[in-house]
Design an enzyme around this catalytic site. Structure first.
Site, PDB file in Angstrom:
ATOM      1  CG  ASP A 174     -48.781   8.698 -38.332  1.00 26.28           C
ATOM      2  OD1 ASP A 174     -49.764   8.399 -37.600  1.00 26.28           O
ATOM      3  OD2 ASP A 174     -47.718   8.773 -37.483  1.00 26.28           O
ATOM      4  CD1 TRP A 208     -52.883   7.379 -35.510  1.00 23.11           C
ATOM      5  CD2 TRP A 208     -54.316   9.244 -35.726  1.00 23.11           C
ATOM      6  NE1 TRP A 208     -52.005   8.420 -35.957  1.00 23.11           N
ATOM      7  CE2 TRP A 208     -52.808   9.443 -36.214  1.00 23.11           C
ATOM      8  CE3 TRP A 208     -55.313  10.238 -36.007  1.00 23.11           C
ATOM      9  CZ2 TRP A 208     -52.682  10.564 -36.709  1.00 23.11           C
ATOM     10  CZ3 TRP A 208     -54.945  11.272 -36.505  1.00 23.11           C
ATOM     11  CH2 TRP A 208     -53.510  11.587 -36.854  1.00 23.11           C
ATOM     12  N   GLY A 209     -57.331   4.031 -35.333  1.00 20.61           N
ATOM     13  CA  GLY A 209     -58.452   3.341 -35.345  1.00 20.61           C
ATOM     14  C   GLY A 209     -59.562   4.082 -35.949  1.00 20.61           C
ATOM     15  CG  ASP A 229     -49.704   7.577 -30.900  1.00 21.05           C
ATOM     16  OD1 ASP A 229     -49.934   6.865 -31.861  1.00 21.05           O
ATOM     17  OD2 ASP A 229     -49.003   8.748 -30.867  1.00 21.05           O
TER      18      ASP A 229
END
Length: 543
Positions: A174, A208-209, A229
């Site tokens: 993450d 997250w791009g 998300d």
């Protein structure tokens, strides 16, 4: 000492305070490797032999959040083993955040929460492996995970070795609490640490791009999140679909665009919406990571998750991500070439009312046959067509076909893009390579600024190598009169163009035609988007 001072000056303040407080030479050495990695050329591209087709499995976060435990993971693995999911191809049982204690041990290692995981991660992995499945785990490329547990920034080597010693097969990594350290630096550090363990661990980037990860992700991970998300509702799924669908050129065996986990069976998603969700993710060659309560999943949820015909599209060994053939008024057609010559077609209705959606065999890249065989991948029904592919599709629904017969597999086409009405070429003024240059028509010269390539991912590119630019609808605008410019290729829908059989070129995002302004014919006349009207100033040839 000059090097150390330089390193400290580059560290963000929170990380600097931590480094000083620890007064650890080891940490400074680790920081040195992190900073230098950010300025050096990336190490060798990822080649771990994993995810040759998109990964399939389960992750606990969508259904359980922080309520993860050994018993949950074991019961889920057992359910997957017996309910048909494992047989359908689901392989990984993945633990998300909140599995550890809030402090590392005296050796700096992560510690599984003994109340949640009394047998540790190793014991849990052993159980999962005994069922023929694999275990995944979660960590964060920052100082703390998103839920506030210890992160791996500065601990990559220790953590990778720990994961390998536990028998971990998959790492979701993450992006919280990253202290501003560049993404490529942080994610590459863990890539190299995983490789050094010599254990095959699938590496899933979850940033997250951000940072246009799709442009560098293939050198670092097996998949990369392309968006934020997902939530368990149709609007969230639809938004993520729109963000991910234009990135097809970046995906392939071993490296996949990841539009986040499946919400099939969760929240307000209806059965119809869940089938659309699953169809679109399969068509986009996305990882299929179920995020629902598997032991208590309904028969309908399991039927969606285990549809072998749709899964075969996702897992097709050719490894192509499907692309938009057309998109107008919320009625979308996607096509995905498959190994052996078949094509998967999705007819997706974004709107709130039933609608007929149609395309043709030629539009999806099929030619050379008087009849094509259609298999409805949800009902299993078979039929044939001489060329038209059409269905009445319910609101928020999808019809998905496998098309066989004839030949398929288009190729990139390169040449002059000639405006029929003016008999002049689409031209980048003065051979500019500056982003945002508005294109024009000009007498054809054969120059590289007039040579365009229409790719199988529906981009129109000019130049090559590091100078390559894409034809772009300026600023994602969709109104008549929108400028058409060159811009660095980013895979978004405003850079997708459909070359139609009637000679028009339409923007996938807007549905508008590439137009020579005012139907003028003089050198220097600018191109724009305009409502399609059949005029010769909207007709083009590429040869």
């Amino acid at each position: 000492m000059a090097i150390i001072r330089r390193l400290l000056s580059l560290l963000p303040r929170p990380l600097l305070r931590r480094a000083v407080a620890l007064t650890s030479v080891a940490l400074l050495i680790a920081a040195a490797s992190v900073v230098s990695a950010g300025t050096a050329q990336p190490a060798a591209a990822l080649d771990n032999g994993l995810a040759l087709t998109p990964q399939m499995g389960f992750n606990d976060w969508n259904a359980y959040g922080c309520d993860v435990s050994e018993s949950l993971i074991k019961s889920t693995a057992q359910a997957m083993h017996t309910n048909g999911m494992q047989a359908a191809g689901y392989e990984y049982v993945n633990i998300d955040d909140c599995w550890m204690t809030h402090s590392r041990d005296s050796a700096g290692r992560l510690v599984p929460d003994p109340a949640k995981f009394p047998d540790g991660i190793k014991g849990t992995a052993d159980y999962v492996h005994s069922l023929g499945l694999k275990l995944g785990i979660y960590e964060d490329a920052g100082t703390a995970t998103c839920a506030g547990y210890p992160g791996s920034l500065g601990h990559e080597t220790t953590d990778a070795q720990t994961f390998a010693s536990w028998g971990v097969d998959y790492l979701k990594y993450d992006n919280c609490n990253n202290n501003g350290v560049p993404a490529q630096t942080r994610y590459t550090a863990m890539r190299d640490a995983l490789a050094a363990t010599s254990r095959p661990i699938l590496y899933s980037l979850c940033n997250w791009g951000q940072d246009n990860v799709w442009t560098w992700g293939a050198n670092v991970g097996n998949s990369w999140r392309t968006t934020g998300d997902i939530s368990a509702n149709f609007a969230s799924m639809l938004s993520i679909f729109h963000s991910n669908v234009g990135l097809a050129s970046y995906a392939g065996p071993g490296h996949w665009n990841d539009p986040d986990m499946l919400e099939v069976g969760n929240g307000s998603m209806t059965a119809t919406e869940s089938r659309s969700h699953f169809s679109l993710w399969a068509e986009m060659a996305a990882p299929l990571i179920a995020g629902t309560n598997i032991p208590q999943a309904s028969a309908d949820t399991l039927a969606t998750l285990t549809n072998s015909r749709v899964i075969a599209v996702d897992q097709d060994p050719l490894g192509k991500q499907g692309t938009l053939v057309s998109s107008a008024g919320g009625l979308d057609v996607l096509a995905k070439p498959l190994a052996g010559g078949d094509v998967s077609v999705v007819l997706f209705n974004e709107t709130g009312s039933t609608a007929t959606i149609s395309t043709t065999a030629a539009a999806i890249g099929k030619t050379g046959a008087s009849s094509y065989a259609l298999t409805d991948l949800w009902s299993g029904a078979t039929s044939s067509t001489s060329g038209t592919i059409s269905a009445s599709v319910p609101a928020h629904g999808t019809v998905m076909y496998r098309v066989a017969g004839g030949t398929s597999g288009g190729t990139d086409v390169t040449g002059e893009l000639r405006a029929v009405g003016a008999d002049k070429c689409l031209d980048v003024p003065n051979s500019s390579t500056a982003a945002g240059t508005q294109v024009q028509i000009w007498s054809c010269t054969g120059g590289t600024n007039q040579r365009w390539t229409h790719s199988t991912s529906n981009q129109l590119t000019v130049y090559s190598g590091s100078s390559q630019m894409c034809l772009d609808a300026y600023d994602n605008q969709t109104a008549p009169g929108t400028k058409v410019v060159t811009w660095p290729c980013n895979g978004q829908r405003n850079q997708q163009w459909t070359l139609n059989s009637n000679g028009t070129i339409t923007g996938v995002q807007s549905g508008l035609c590439l137009d020579v302004t005012g139907a003028a014919t003089a050198d220097g006349t600018l191109a724009e988007l305009w409502t399609c009207n059949g005029g010769s100033n909207q007709k083009w040839t590429l040869a």
